[in-house]
Design a protein around this motif. Structure first.
Motif, PDB file in Angstrom:
ATOM      1  N   ALA A  56       1.078  -1.153  -0.055  1.00 46.08           N
ATOM      2  CA  ALA A  56       0.246  -0.301  -0.104  1.00 46.08           C
ATOM      3  C   ALA A  56       0.953   1.230   0.110  1.00 46.08           C
ATOM      4  O   ALA A  56       2.186   1.303   0.483  1.00 46.08           O
ATOM      5  N   THR A  60      -1.313   7.347  -0.074  1.00 42.61           N
ATOM      6  CA  THR A  60      -2.604   7.952  -1.340  1.00 42.61           C
ATOM      7  C   THR A  60      -3.565   7.747   0.016  1.00 42.61           C
ATOM      8  O   THR A  60      -3.704   6.607   0.434  1.00 42.61           O
ATOM      9  N   GLU A  62      -6.715   5.144  -1.066  1.00 46.95           N
ATOM     10  CA  GLU A  62      -6.559   4.237  -1.358  1.00 46.95           C
ATOM     11  C   GLU A  62      -5.863   3.619  -0.881  1.00 46.95           C
ATOM     12  O   GLU A  62      -6.098   2.731   0.099  1.00 46.95           O
ATOM     13  N   GLY A  63      -4.558   4.219  -0.279  1.00 45.58           N
ATOM     14  CA  GLY A  63      -3.522   3.614   0.829  1.00 45.58           C
ATOM     15  C   GLY A  63      -3.887   3.401   2.009  1.00 45.58           C
ATOM     16  O   GLY A  63      -4.066   2.059   2.484  1.00 45.58           O
ATOM     17  N   ASP A  65      -7.082   3.619   2.886  1.00 47.92           N
ATOM     18  CA  ASP A  65      -8.175   3.301   3.677  1.00 47.92           C
ATOM     19  C   ASP A  65      -8.101   1.270   3.137  1.00 47.92           C
ATOM     20  O   ASP A  65      -8.572   1.023   3.714  1.00 47.92           O
ATOM     21  N   LEU A  66      -6.979   0.401   2.210  1.00 52.38           N
ATOM     22  CA  LEU A  66      -6.756  -0.574   2.623  1.00 52.38           C
ATOM     23  C   LEU A  66      -6.401  -1.321   3.746  1.00 52.38           C
ATOM     24  O   LEU A  66      -7.112  -1.915   4.286  1.00 52.38           O
TER      25      LEU A  66
END
Ligand SMILES: NC(=O)c1ccc[n+]([C@@H]2O[C@H](COP(=O)([O-])OP(=O)(O)OC[C@H]3O[C@@H](n4cnc5c(N)ncnc54)[C@H](OP(=O)(O)O)[C@@H]3O)[C@@H](O)[C@H]2O)c1
Length: 257
Positions: A56, A60, A62-63, A65-66
């Motif tokens: 991740a 970001t 997205e990273g 969130d993951l």
């Protein structure tokens, strides 16, 4: 499922994060390893005899969130270690680079702590180590914004740690000085003029940090030399601290540690 405790370490592929992974594995933790480089994550997992890898980019949304989603399942120890520095005095920097620094060094620490902490508090146990830096204690590097990100990490950890202490959860800022890792090279910082006696070993930083966590410290500064530095910058007249900051910068190299 095993009865072994679980630790999630960010920035686990190199330096202090890899040292955390090795030490925690030796102490019997199951590991979740986070960083961008999947091949390096898998190599470390194999070296440790197995670990979960979670590639991740924490700069970001997205990273973040993951990894936040992974923290919805109970984790006993979260080590927010991934971090970076820039090698540009602020007036010559760019909005893009400054925002990248803030997203990784500050925002990801906030996001992942907020993902883990409520569950830990509800369970009445859990530990969070946020890797900060001695540079966060004063404006020792005129023009570098890296220390400001670490001042946030230390203050945030201390403040959060104080709040949740009574619930059985520990939050601690780990504040190393110069440590031999890939950090300076990645940032393009020439640390070759830094005297050898100032350098710390990543494994030693990690072991000192874990010992201080067990003692219930909110802020851990590994090594007596750096404890003295921190005592000095906290208690000496601020005018003197600023004069030293201006004069030592050139002598010990570009010290964005
Ligand atoms: N070394 C020092 O002198 C020193 C002193 C005080 C504090 N610190 C702090 O210690 C922490 C660890 O630094 P280090 O010295 O061990 O540095 P390092 O050797 O450069 O390791 C940095 C780690 O962070 C990961 N990383 C970098 N950017 C990332 C991103 N966007 N998303 C996810 N992971 C990322 C890297 O892996 P990938 O490239 O695979 O993503 C690597 O695993 C940092 O917070 C740093 O500020 C270092």
């Amino acid at each position: 499922m095993t009865d072994r405790p679980v630790a999630l370490v960010t920035g686990a592929t190199a330096g202090i994060g890899a040292a955390f992974a090795r030490e925690l594995s030796a102490q019997g933790y199951d590991l979740v390893l986070v960083a961008r480089d999947q091949a390096r994550l898998e190599a470390l997992a194999a070296e440790l005899g197995g670990a979960e890898v979670l590639p991740a980019d924490l700069s970001t949304p997205e990273g973040c969130d993951l990894v936040a989603a992974r923290l919805a399942a109970p984790v006993d120890l979260l080590v927010n270690n991934a971090g970076m520095s820039l090698n540009t005095p602020f007036p010559r920097s760019s909005v893009e680079r400054e925002e990248l620094l803030l997203r990784l060094n500050v925002n990801a620490v906030m996001r992942l702590t907020l993902a883990a902490l409520p569950g830990m508090s509800a369970r009445g146990r859990g530990d969070i180590i946020n890797v900060s830096s001695v540079t966060g204690f004063a404006a020792m590097m005129p023009g570098s914004t890296y220390p400001a990100t670490k001042a946030w990490v230390t203050n945030f950890s201390e403040s959060t740690g104080l709040l949740v202490r009574s619930t059985g959860v520990r939050v601690m800022a780990l504040c190393p000085g110069f440590t031999r890792t890939e950090f300076h090279e990645r940032a393009g910082i020439d640390a070759s003029k830094t005297p050898s006696w100032l350098w710390l070993d990543a494994g030693r930083v990690v072991r000192d940090g874990l010992r201080d966590l067990k003692k219930g410290k909110l802020v851990s500064v590994p090594d007596w030399k750096y404890k003295m530095v921190v005592f000095g910058v906290r208690h000496a007249p601020q005018g003197l601290v600023r004069r030293v900051a201006r004069t030592t910068r050139g002598r010990i190299g570009r010290g964005d540690h």
